[in-house]
Design a protein around this motif. Structure first.
Motif, PDB file in Angstrom:
ATOM      1  N   THR A  58       0.871  -1.160   0.000  1.00  0.00           N
ATOM      2  CA  THR A  58       0.000   0.000   0.000  1.00  0.00           C
ATOM      3  C   THR A  58       0.913   1.216   0.000  1.00  0.00           C
ATOM      4  OG1 THR A  58      -1.682  -1.183   1.247  1.00  0.00           O
ATOM      5  CG2 THR A  58      -1.825   1.223   1.225  1.00  0.00           C
ATOM      6  N   LEU A  59       0.987   1.924  -1.119  1.00  0.00           N
ATOM      7  CA  LEU A  59       1.986   2.955  -1.300  1.00  0.00           C
ATOM      8  C   LEU A  59       1.342   4.277  -1.679  1.00  0.00           C
ATOM      9  CD1 LEU A  59       4.498   0.974  -3.540  1.00  0.00           C
ATOM     10  CD2 LEU A  59       4.632   1.264  -1.080  1.00  0.00           C
ATOM     11  N   HIS A  60       2.042   5.350  -1.297  1.00  0.00           N
ATOM     12  CA  HIS A  60       1.721   6.644  -1.873  1.00  0.00           C
ATOM     13  C   HIS A  60       1.926   6.532  -3.386  1.00  0.00           C
ATOM     14  CE1 HIS A  60       2.194  10.830  -3.056  1.00  0.00           C
ATOM     15  NE2 HIS A  60       1.600  11.161  -1.931  1.00  0.00           N
ATOM     16  N   PRO A  61       1.017   7.017  -4.228  1.00  0.00           N
ATOM     17  CA  PRO A  61       1.125   6.799  -5.679  1.00  0.00           C
ATOM     18  C   PRO A  61       2.456   7.223  -6.274  1.00  0.00           C
ATOM     19  CG  PRO A  61      -1.015   7.726  -5.121  1.00  0.00           C
ATOM     20  CD  PRO A  61      -0.199   7.758  -3.858  1.00  0.00           C
ATOM     21  N   SER A  62       3.111   8.234  -5.673  1.00  0.00           N
ATOM     22  CA  SER A  62       4.362   8.700  -6.257  1.00  0.00           C
ATOM     23  C   SER A  62       5.557   7.848  -5.871  1.00  0.00           C
ATOM     24  CB  SER A  62       4.622  10.144  -5.840  1.00  0.00           C
ATOM     25  OG  SER A  62       4.863  10.212  -4.441  1.00  0.00           O
ATOM     26  N   LEU A  63       5.347   6.862  -4.984  1.00  0.00           N
ATOM     27  CA  LEU A  63       6.474   6.098  -4.482  1.00  0.00           C
ATOM     28  C   LEU A  63       6.913   4.991  -5.423  1.00  0.00           C
ATOM     29  CD1 LEU A  63       5.856   5.561  -0.688  1.00  0.00           C
ATOM     30  CD2 LEU A  63       7.767   6.723  -1.747  1.00  0.00           C
ATOM     31  N   PHE A  64       5.998   4.319  -6.047  1.00  0.00           N
ATOM     32  CA  PHE A  64       6.329   3.105  -6.792  1.00  0.00           C
ATOM     33  C   PHE A  64       6.571   3.416  -8.261  1.00  0.00           C
ATOM     34  CE2 PHE A  64       4.869  -0.850  -9.026  1.00  0.00           C
ATOM     35  CZ  PHE A  64       6.050  -1.543  -8.778  1.00  0.00           C
ATOM     36  N   ILE A  65       7.784   3.173  -8.717  1.00  0.00           N
ATOM     37  CA  ILE A  65       8.108   3.285 -10.134  1.00  0.00           C
ATOM     38  C   ILE A  65       8.224   1.869 -10.662  1.00  0.00           C
ATOM     39  CG2 ILE A  65       9.693   4.196 -11.855  1.00  0.00           C
ATOM     40  CD1 ILE A  65      10.740   6.097  -9.722  1.00  0.00           C
ATOM     41  N   PRO A  66       7.259   1.373 -11.412  1.00  0.00           N
ATOM     42  CA  PRO A  66       7.373  -0.003 -11.901  1.00  0.00           C
ATOM     43  C   PRO A  66       8.599  -0.158 -12.783  1.00  0.00           C
ATOM     44  CG  PRO A  66       5.158   0.876 -12.247  1.00  0.00           C
ATOM     45  CD  PRO A  66       6.019   2.020 -11.865  1.00  0.00           C
ATOM     46  N   PRO A  67       9.342  -1.250 -12.649  1.00  0.00           N
ATOM     47  CA  PRO A  67      10.479  -1.473 -13.536  1.00  0.00           C
ATOM     48  C   PRO A  67      10.041  -1.431 -14.997  1.00  0.00           C
ATOM     49  CG  PRO A  67      10.480  -3.077 -11.756  1.00  0.00           C
ATOM     50  CD  PRO A  67       9.186  -2.340 -11.669  1.00  0.00           C
ATOM     51  N   LEU A  68      10.907  -0.903 -15.822  1.00  0.00           N
ATOM     52  CA  LEU A  68      10.605  -0.840 -17.247  1.00  0.00           C
ATOM     53  C   LEU A  68      10.744  -2.222 -17.869  1.00  0.00           C
ATOM     54  CD1 LEU A  68      10.003   0.830 -19.806  1.00  0.00           C
ATOM     55  CD2 LEU A  68      12.479   1.179 -20.043  1.00  0.00           C
ATOM     56  N   LEU A  69       9.758  -2.594 -18.647  1.00  0.00           N
ATOM     57  CA  LEU A  69       9.730  -3.884 -19.339  1.00  0.00           C
ATOM     58  C   LEU A  69       9.854  -3.622 -20.840  1.00  0.00           C
ATOM     59  CD1 LEU A  69       7.825  -6.050 -21.016  1.00  0.00           C
ATOM     60  CD2 LEU A  69       9.325  -6.951 -19.232  1.00  0.00           C
ATOM     61  N   ALA A  89       1.045  -7.111 -27.423  1.00  0.00           N
ATOM     62  CA  ALA A  89       2.098  -6.440 -26.650  1.00  0.00           C
ATOM     63  C   ALA A  89       1.591  -5.142 -26.034  1.00  0.00           C
ATOM     64  CB  ALA A  89       3.302  -6.172 -27.545  1.00  0.00           C
ATOM     65  N   LEU A  90       0.841  -4.378 -26.822  1.00  0.00           N
ATOM     66  CA  LEU A  90       0.331  -3.101 -26.337  1.00  0.00           C
ATOM     67  C   LEU A  90      -0.729  -3.287 -25.251  1.00  0.00           C
ATOM     68  CD1 LEU A  90       0.754  -0.079 -26.944  1.00  0.00           C
ATOM     69  CD2 LEU A  90      -1.227  -0.209 -28.460  1.00  0.00           C
ATOM     70  N   ALA A  91      -1.411  -4.433 -25.248  1.00  0.00           N
ATOM     71  CA  ALA A  91      -2.489  -4.681 -24.292  1.00  0.00           C
ATOM     72  C   ALA A  91      -1.988  -5.127 -22.919  1.00  0.00           C
ATOM     73  CB  ALA A  91      -3.435  -5.744 -24.853  1.00  0.00           C
ATOM     74  N   GLN A  92      -0.679  -5.234 -22.717  1.00  0.00           N
ATOM     75  CA  GLN A  92      -0.165  -5.717 -21.443  1.00  0.00           C
ATOM     76  C   GLN A  92      -0.596  -4.822 -20.278  1.00  0.00           C
ATOM     77  OE1 GLN A  92       1.523  -8.783 -20.917  1.00  0.00           O
ATOM     78  NE2 GLN A  92       0.566  -8.872 -22.950  1.00  0.00           N
ATOM     79  N   THR A  93      -0.962  -5.447 -19.174  1.00  0.00           N
ATOM     80  CA  THR A  93      -1.426  -4.706 -18.001  1.00  0.00           C
ATOM     81  C   THR A  93      -0.278  -4.117 -17.190  1.00  0.00           C
ATOM     82  OG1 THR A  93      -1.484  -6.756 -16.693  1.00  0.00           O
ATOM     83  CG2 THR A  93      -3.519  -6.096 -17.811  1.00  0.00           C
ATOM     84  N   TRP A  94       0.956  -4.560 -17.434  1.00  0.00           N
ATOM     85  CA  TRP A  94       2.087  -3.947 -16.742  1.00  0.00           C
ATOM     86  C   TRP A  94       2.189  -2.488 -17.178  1.00  0.00           C
ATOM     87  CZ3 TRP A  94       4.537  -5.188 -12.571  1.00  0.00           C
ATOM     88  CH2 TRP A  94       5.715  -4.531 -12.224  1.00  0.00           C
ATOM     89  N   ILE A 166       2.807 -10.722 -18.567  1.00  0.00           N
ATOM     90  CA  ILE A 166       4.000 -10.090 -18.014  1.00  0.00           C
ATOM     91  C   ILE A 166       3.796  -9.699 -16.552  1.00  0.00           C
ATOM     92  CG2 ILE A 166       5.368  -7.968 -18.162  1.00  0.00           C
ATOM     93  CD1 ILE A 166       5.202  -8.319 -21.247  1.00  0.00           C
ATOM     94  N   THR A 167       2.636  -9.161 -16.221  1.00  0.00           N
ATOM     95  CA  THR A 167       2.364  -8.778 -14.833  1.00  0.00           C
ATOM     96  C   THR A 167       2.456  -9.984 -13.904  1.00  0.00           C
ATOM     97  OG1 THR A 167       0.958  -6.915 -15.489  1.00  0.00           O
ATOM     98  CG2 THR A 167       0.627  -7.816 -13.277  1.00  0.00           C
ATOM     99  N   ILE A 168       1.880 -11.102 -14.306  1.00  0.00           N
ATOM    100  CA  ILE A 168       1.933 -12.309 -13.476  1.00  0.00           C
ATOM    101  C   ILE A 168       3.375 -12.743 -13.245  1.00  0.00           C
ATOM    102  CG2 ILE A 168       1.409 -14.787 -13.476  1.00  0.00           C
ATOM    103  CD1 ILE A 168      -1.240 -14.065 -14.901  1.00  0.00           C
ATOM    104  N   GLN A 169       4.181 -12.719 -14.286  1.00  0.00           N
ATOM    105  CA  GLN A 169       5.560 -13.162 -14.140  1.00  0.00           C
ATOM    106  C   GLN A 169       6.397 -12.173 -13.328  1.00  0.00           C
ATOM    107  OE1 GLN A 169       6.162 -14.007 -18.443  1.00  0.00           O
ATOM    108  NE2 GLN A 169       6.848 -16.019 -17.768  1.00  0.00           N
ATOM    109  N   LEU A 170       6.227 -10.869 -13.565  1.00  0.00           N
ATOM    110  CA  LEU A 170       6.994  -9.897 -12.799  1.00  0.00           C
ATOM    111  C   LEU A 170       6.597  -9.895 -11.332  1.00  0.00           C
ATOM    112  CD1 LEU A 170       7.297  -6.834 -15.203  1.00  0.00           C
ATOM    113  CD2 LEU A 170       9.076  -8.420 -14.488  1.00  0.00           C
ATOM    114  N   ASP A 171       5.340 -10.174 -11.049  1.00  0.00           N
ATOM    115  CA  ASP A 171       4.872 -10.249  -9.676  1.00  0.00           C
ATOM    116  C   ASP A 171       5.688 -11.280  -8.898  1.00  0.00           C
ATOM    117  OD1 ASP A 171       3.123  -9.008  -7.956  1.00  0.00           O
ATOM    118  OD2 ASP A 171       1.618 -10.584  -8.112  1.00  0.00           O
TER     119      ASP A 171
END
Length: 388
Positions: A58-69, A89-94, A166-171
């Motif tokens: 549970t994060l402040h929205p500005s805290l989490f920078i998702p890794p670039l895929l 590829a464009l439809a990825q939820t990540w 991709i989201t499932i695997q990165l999780d």
């Protein structure tokens, strides 16, 4: 008076993740980082996978920078299929992705279609480049040099992936550090599956049951042993890897064509701390296409198959020379002798010699019952000619 929420601090070995969580604003402007579950990260092993999921934060929205895929798409004469691939590829939820398409000197409209797709989706990070025709491995290496991502998804221009793949695997991958490797469920398809104009990923396609033998958490050595023992594979789009792991494994071998992915991912698997299988992550391997590399039987393709088996087995036996690996290698050469005959009898005989040098294999050739019967009566080579 209610107790203040307990704060769980990330240990030193999770410093890269901690830096990503606390980089956008000064520390004196941040509320403490809280977890919705009480997890002692100091006690989580790097392998097998811990139960920590990014969704537990549970994060402040500005805290989490998702890794670039980075999604890397080599393309050669893929005009009939590339739109499906790009849309998946464009439809990825990540939420943080880039797409890099390398056209490998196509003679059809592949490059024009890719450029049109990028123009139509200008808000997305899509880069399209072209090169003279040098083969899929060279195109992948080109894309890898351009990629900025922390994690890499290879996606051939005639395959596609489910939106949450991709989201499932990165999780699962991110908590394991920069040398873990993720695999996924995959299925062969031989025609277009569309639902409401989009690539179908679940309802129309049945995945193999039971899953193949390599569809589980494994070490790199175990993965290769199982592949050779059972003549299994993992198609390229099923993998997801940290960039650091790929850098450690080295580039694609541009001298190979057929089975270049088998040799490459053997090195990646052996360089990894382990492979985590994500059953709900799904990829789709389009096969039986006219002109596809996997169906080629010309001398260059067969020489590539022989060389890729030679390299892959040398990687395995250098990492592990146990009786199990030796027996798996002997059977792999026996299988190669079968695959190379009758199109390349010299390479087939060489493969058979290499199998015998490792002690041979009592296991039957991976072929039909009719072949097995004929081989007992006429020898396996004549049986192969009659049943090929």
């Amino acid at each position: 008076m209610p107790q203040a929420p307990r704060v769980s601090r990330l240990p030193r070995r999770h410093a890269p993740l901690r830096r990503r969580l606390q980089t956008l604003v000064l520390s004196n402007q941040l509320a403490p980082l809280h977890l919705t579950h009480q997890i002692n990260l100091n006690r989580l092993p790097l392998f097998p996978a811990p139960s920590l999921r990014l969704s537990t934060f549970t994060l402040h929205p500005s805290l989490f920078i998702p890794p670039l895929l980075s999604i890397l798409i080599p393309a050669y004469n893929a005009a009939p299929w590339i739109d499906t691939t790009l849309r998946s590829a464009l439809a990825q939820t990540w939420p943080n992705t880039e797409l890099i398409v390398v056209d490998d000197g196509s003679t059809d409209t592949t490059l024009a279609l890719a450029n049109a797709f990028a123009s139509a989706h200008s808000a997305a990070s899509i880069r399209v480049v072209t090169q003279p025709n040098r083969g899929a491995s060279a195109a992948r290496n080109h894309a890898l040099r351009l990629a900025r991502g922390d994690y890499i998804q290879f996606l051939d221009a005639d395959d596609w992936i489910a939106p949450d793949k991709i989201t499932i695997q990165l999780d699962r991958l991110i908590p394991l550090g920069p040398r873990a490797l993720a695999s996924a469920s995959w299925v062969r398809v031989d025609r277009e599956f569309l639902h409401n104009g989009e690539p179908s990923t679940r309802s129309s396609i049945t995945f193999p049951q039971p899953p193949p033998p390599n569809a589980r958490d494994l070490t790199g050595i175990e993965f290769l042993q199982l592949n050779f023992e059972t003549i299994s594979m993992m198609h390229p789009a099923a993998w997801l890897a940290p960039r650091a792991l790929l850098d450690a494994a080295g580039p694609w071998d541009e001298s190979l064509s057929l089975n270049d992915d088998g040799e490459y991912f053997a090195r990646v698997a052996l360089a990894s701390t382990g492979i985590v299988f994500c059953p709900d992550a799904r990829s789709f391997y389009r096969s039986n296409l006219s002109g596809s590399l996997s169906r080629r039987k010309d001398p260059r393709a067969l020489a590539s198959l022989h060389r890729s088996v030679e390299l892959t087995l040398s990687h395995l036996l250098a990492a592990d020379s146990s009786p199990r690996s030796t027996a798996a290698a002997a059977f792999a050469w026996k299988w190669a002798a079968f695959e190379l005959y009758p199109s390349s009898p010299d390479l087939s005989r060489d493969a058979e010699r290499r199998s015998l040098a490792l002690g041979g294999s009592p296991r039957p050739f991976p072929a039909s019952g009719r072949f097995q019967l004929l081989s007992q009566l006429l020898g396996w080579r004549l049986a192969r000619r009659l049943t090929a």
